[in-house]
Each structure stands twice: as C-alpha cells, then as structure tokens.
Write a protein that holds these residues in place. Structure first.
Motif, short mmCIF file in Angstrom:
data_model
loop_
_atom_site.label_atom_id
_atom_site.label_comp_id
_atom_site.label_asym_id
_atom_site.label_seq_id
_atom_site.Cartn_x
_atom_site.Cartn_y
_atom_site.Cartn_z
N GLY A 169 10.14 -1.37 48.86
CA GLY A 169 9.18 -2.41 48.51
C GLY A 169 8.42 -2.91 49.72
O GLY A 169 7.20 -3.11 49.65
N THR B 165 11.13 -6.96 48.65
CA THR B 165 11.95 -7.58 47.62
C THR B 165 13.30 -8.01 48.16
O THR B 165 13.83 -7.41 49.10
CB THR B 165 12.17 -6.62 46.44
OG1 THR B 165 12.83 -5.43 46.91
CG2 THR B 165 10.86 -6.25 45.79
N ASN C 107 17.06 -8.01 47.10
CA ASN C 107 17.84 -7.22 46.16
C ASN C 107 19.22 -7.83 45.93
O ASN C 107 19.91 -8.22 46.89
CB ASN C 107 18.03 -5.79 46.69
CG ASN C 107 16.73 -5.04 46.82
OD1 ASN C 107 15.70 -5.49 46.33
ND2 ASN C 107 16.75 -3.91 47.50
N ALA D 15 8.16 -15.52 41.73
CA ALA D 15 8.59 -14.16 42.04
C ALA D 15 8.43 -13.25 40.84
O ALA D 15 8.63 -13.66 39.69
CB ALA D 15 10.05 -14.16 42.49
N ILE E 59 10.14 -10.14 39.15
CA ILE E 59 11.54 -9.70 39.18
C ILE E 59 11.69 -8.45 38.34
O ILE E 59 11.20 -8.39 37.21
CB ILE E 59 12.46 -10.81 38.63
CG1 ILE E 59 12.23 -12.13 39.36
CG2 ILE E 59 13.93 -10.38 38.71
CD1 ILE E 59 12.62 -13.35 38.55
N GLU F 231 15.72 -6.83 41.66
CA GLU F 231 14.80 -6.91 42.79
C GLU F 231 13.80 -8.02 42.52
O GLU F 231 13.14 -8.03 41.48
CB GLU F 231 14.04 -5.59 42.97
CG GLU F 231 14.91 -4.40 43.35
CD GLU F 231 14.07 -3.15 43.56
OE1 GLU F 231 13.66 -2.90 44.70
OE2 GLU F 231 13.84 -2.43 42.57
N ALA F 232 13.70 -8.96 43.45
CA ALA F 232 12.80 -10.10 43.28
C ALA F 232 11.78 -10.11 44.42
O ALA F 232 12.15 -10.18 45.59
CB ALA F 232 13.59 -11.41 43.27
N TYR F 233 10.51 -10.03 44.06
CA TYR F 233 9.43 -10.05 45.04
C TYR F 233 8.82 -11.45 45.05
O TYR F 233 8.15 -11.87 44.10
CB TYR F 233 8.38 -9.00 44.71
CG TYR F 233 7.05 -9.18 45.41
CD1 TYR F 233 6.98 -9.30 46.80
CD2 TYR F 233 5.86 -9.25 44.67
CE1 TYR F 233 5.76 -9.47 47.43
CE2 TYR F 233 4.63 -9.42 45.30
CZ TYR F 233 4.60 -9.54 46.68
OH TYR F 233 3.39 -9.72 47.32
N GLU G 160 2.21 -9.16 39.73
CA GLU G 160 2.01 -10.32 40.60
C GLU G 160 1.01 -11.29 39.97
O GLU G 160 1.25 -12.51 39.94
CB GLU G 160 1.52 -9.87 41.97
CG GLU G 160 1.27 -11.02 42.93
CD GLU G 160 0.82 -10.55 44.31
OE1 GLU G 160 0.41 -11.42 45.11
OE2 GLU G 160 0.89 -9.34 44.59
#
Length: 385
Positions: free
Chosen positions: A265, A272, A274, A306, A308, A328-330, A372
């Motif tokens: 990522g 991200t 994790n 985020a 996710i 996974e969280a961005y 996003e």
C-alpha cells in the motif's frame, strides 16, 4: 465506576463484595455483549431507579461469556475452563474492557465481573436471588423482557416476579429491550443460505413477498429480536455495518495491534495499518468499508477517516502463494502515520464494495482513489450530524 472481579469456588459459591449493611442496590444482570440499545435501556433504567432512591447501581456481567464456557465443555468431555486458561471468543462483539467502558457511560456505579463456570451455572435462580438480596442488599432487579437466569435458564421474568411478589424483599423492573420487531436469520448459514438472507437484509425492496416466502421455506431459519447480539453478528457477517450501528447506537469497531505487512500500500501511495483478523471479537464480512481508525496509544487518541478492506488481498495473493485474511485501514491523512505495534480501533461506517481481483496495479490504484472519495463523503456526512 468501580469494578470488582469475583471467582466462584468449586461448588459455584461466590464471595460477593461487601457494600455495607445500610447500602441498598439496584442490580442489572446480563452478558451485555455489544452493550447495544437494548442493554443500554436496561442499564439506564437501573441507573435512574438508583438515583431516585439514593441507592447504588450495580451491573453484574460474566467473563468468559457463558456460551464460551459451555462450548469449551462440549469440546473437552465436560471439562471446566481453567481460571488461568486463555480462550477464543471470536463471536464476541466487544472485549471486556469495551463492555466496562460502555457500561460506565450508562451511569452505573459498580460493575461486578463473575468468572463464569459450569458450577456457577448450576445454581438455581432462587439461590442466586437470595444471594443478591442477602449479600448485596438488592432492592430492585432490572432485567430485559426475555431475560433468563440460573440453572437451565429457569429464572424467567415471570418466575422471578413470582418470587418478588411472594417474598416482598425486592422489586422487579422489566424493560422492553427487544427493539422494533423480529428478524429472521438462517439456522444453518451455508453460503447459499447466507446469501439469500443477506439479500433480505440488505435489499428488502428488491425481494417480493413470494420470493421472501420461498427463501424462508427453502432454508431453515429462526427469529431473533432486532435488538440482540445474535442479530448484530448476522448483520456483520453480511457486511451490514450500518445496520449493526443502528442497533448499537454507535459504529461497530474492533481493536487490535498494528502488524508489519508487505508495504504494498505504501508503495502504491496508500499506506495502510494492518491488523490480523485473529481478534477477540467478530470481524465483519470481507469487503471494502468506509470508517475511521483511532490511535489508542497516543494520549489524544486522534481519530482519522479511513478506507478499510477486509480479506485476502486477491490481487497480490499469487505473488507468494500465502493467503491470510487481514484488515487493512488506509487513513486519509496528508502524512503517513507510523502506527506499527500501536493498539488501534477500527470503526466501520458503511460497506462500499466486495473484495475484487484487479487485472493491473493501475486498476487497483484507480479503485483505491474511488474508495477514498466515497469514504470522505460518508465520514463527512457523519461529522455533520
């Protein structure tokens, strides 16, 4: 809120805390897993009654949850779960710490955590009520409408009310904690049954009455209360995190520690955080979600919008042949957050898309940009409420 832990002896007896002979208590009993709107109604009623009568409000809850203890016994020839033994409770909606924090928010003065055992579960409800009156000074017991306590769950609301009326030592306050109606869920959640009932939940407007009848006839099912931990688990298994949030009164969340990932990522411009999905709480269905992450290890506990994803990252699974399910969280921030080994909370606002395999990295990047944008719109909408 004060917290007391008690462990029953081999016969199930409990050494209850001593609140003093002059103290009168209002007691609410339950697992309180999730502390959803129904639980909150019970706890709030206990708080209000205690305030009105200048009494102490007390919540009695169990750890592990009884279902965990009975499941362990069934898998181990009736053995008791040892006091120092770790256990898996991946069906829980909240950790014990989360439950206590949420119970405190309902204004409860004291929480008693009973280490649930098979021996404790064999105590009759009459014996249990006697202990609450004699040891804890209980003057009012607050229960949900369908609550059952004691051996074989024989202590129904009706049975307890009979004891209250006969002894005149305590009052019973019953709260309708069931929510708006009932829901149907599959008793055997095969992939086909899960998909069919998920459609009823997620897209009811697309299902005719005839189709609904056909689904309920084809797959064995049962009814559950709308405000129930069971229905929340089913909603999460369908990815319906917004439905779960409407019952919880807040977004559903999981807590965990950030682990080192493949850093793909970050290479793509979407770093991200994790989490392994081996968590002590229910993980929603695979897919992409809008939500938030909170850094619980920073004093200010900053919260970030985020995007996710939950799943096996199918686009890259072929690279090393290892398939593991992760969260996974961005975080939508201008700078990269170094969260490695931090304890974080991941909250889910809305399901966006299923996990997909992309033919190229460029397609994946384009999808991430879309996620996003969707996340910003959804989380901004929440912030405006």
């Amino acid at each position: 809120m004060q917290v007391t832990h008690v462990t029953p002896d081999n016969s199930g007896e409990v050494q209850w805390p001593d609140f003093g002979k002059e103290t009168r208590t209002v007691i609410a009993i339950g697992n309180f897993d999730g502390v959803h709107l129904g639980h909150q109604a019970v706890l709030q009623r206990a708080h209000d009654i205690a305030q009105r009568h200048h009494a102490l409000s007390v919540a009695i809850l169990f750890d592990p949850r009884p279902a965990v203890v009975f499941r362990y016994a069934a898998d181990h020839q009736g053995q008791e779960l040892a006091p120092d033994q770790t256990y898996d409770d991946s069906y829980a909606l909240t950790t014990l710490e989360q439950r206590l924090n949420l119970i405190e928010q309902c204004g409860i003065d004291h929480a008693i955590i009973v280490r649930y055992t098979l021996a404790f579960g064999k105590l009759t409800y009459q014996y249990f009520l006697g202990a609450l009156v004699g040891k804890l000074g209980m003057r009012t017991l607050v229960l949900g409408k369908d609550a059952c306590i004691g051996k074989d769950r024989a202590g129904t609301v009706s049975a307890i009310d009979t004891v209250a009326q006969a002894t005149r030592t305590f009052e019973l306050a019953v709260v309708d904690d069931r929510g708006p109606g009932i829901q149907r869920i599959p008793t055997n959640p095969t992939p086909e049954a899960q998909q069919a009932f998920a459609r009823l939940l997620l897209h009811p407007e697309q299902v005719t009455k005839a189709q609904r009848r056909a689904i309920t006839k084809q797959y064995p099912n049962t009814t559950v209360r709308t405000w129930s931990s069971t229905f929340i688990r089913f909603a999460l298994s369908c990815g319906a995190v917004d439905v779960a949030a409407s019952i919880l009164g807040r977004p559903y969340s999981v807590d965990g520690t950030v682990i080192h990932g493949k850093q793909r990522g970050r290479d793509l411009g979407f770093p991200t955080a994790n989490l392994s999905t081996q968590l002590s709480s229910v993980v929603p269905a695979d897919g992409v979600y809008a939500g938030w992450i909170t850094d619980l290890d920073t004093p200010q506990q900053p919260r970030y919008a985020a995007a996710i994803s939950i799943g096996t990252n199918p686009t890259f699974a072929h690279e090393d042949g290892q398939i593991s399910r992760i969260i996974e969280a961005y975080a939508l921030t201008d700078t990269w957050l170094d969260l490695y080994d931090h304890h974080i909370r991941v909250e889910f606002a809305q399901y966006l898309k299923p996990m997909l395999t992309f033919d190229s990295v460029d397609e994946l990047v384009a999808a991430m940009q879309q996620y996003e944008q969707q996340t910003r719109i959804i989380t901004d909408r929440y912030a405006a409420r």
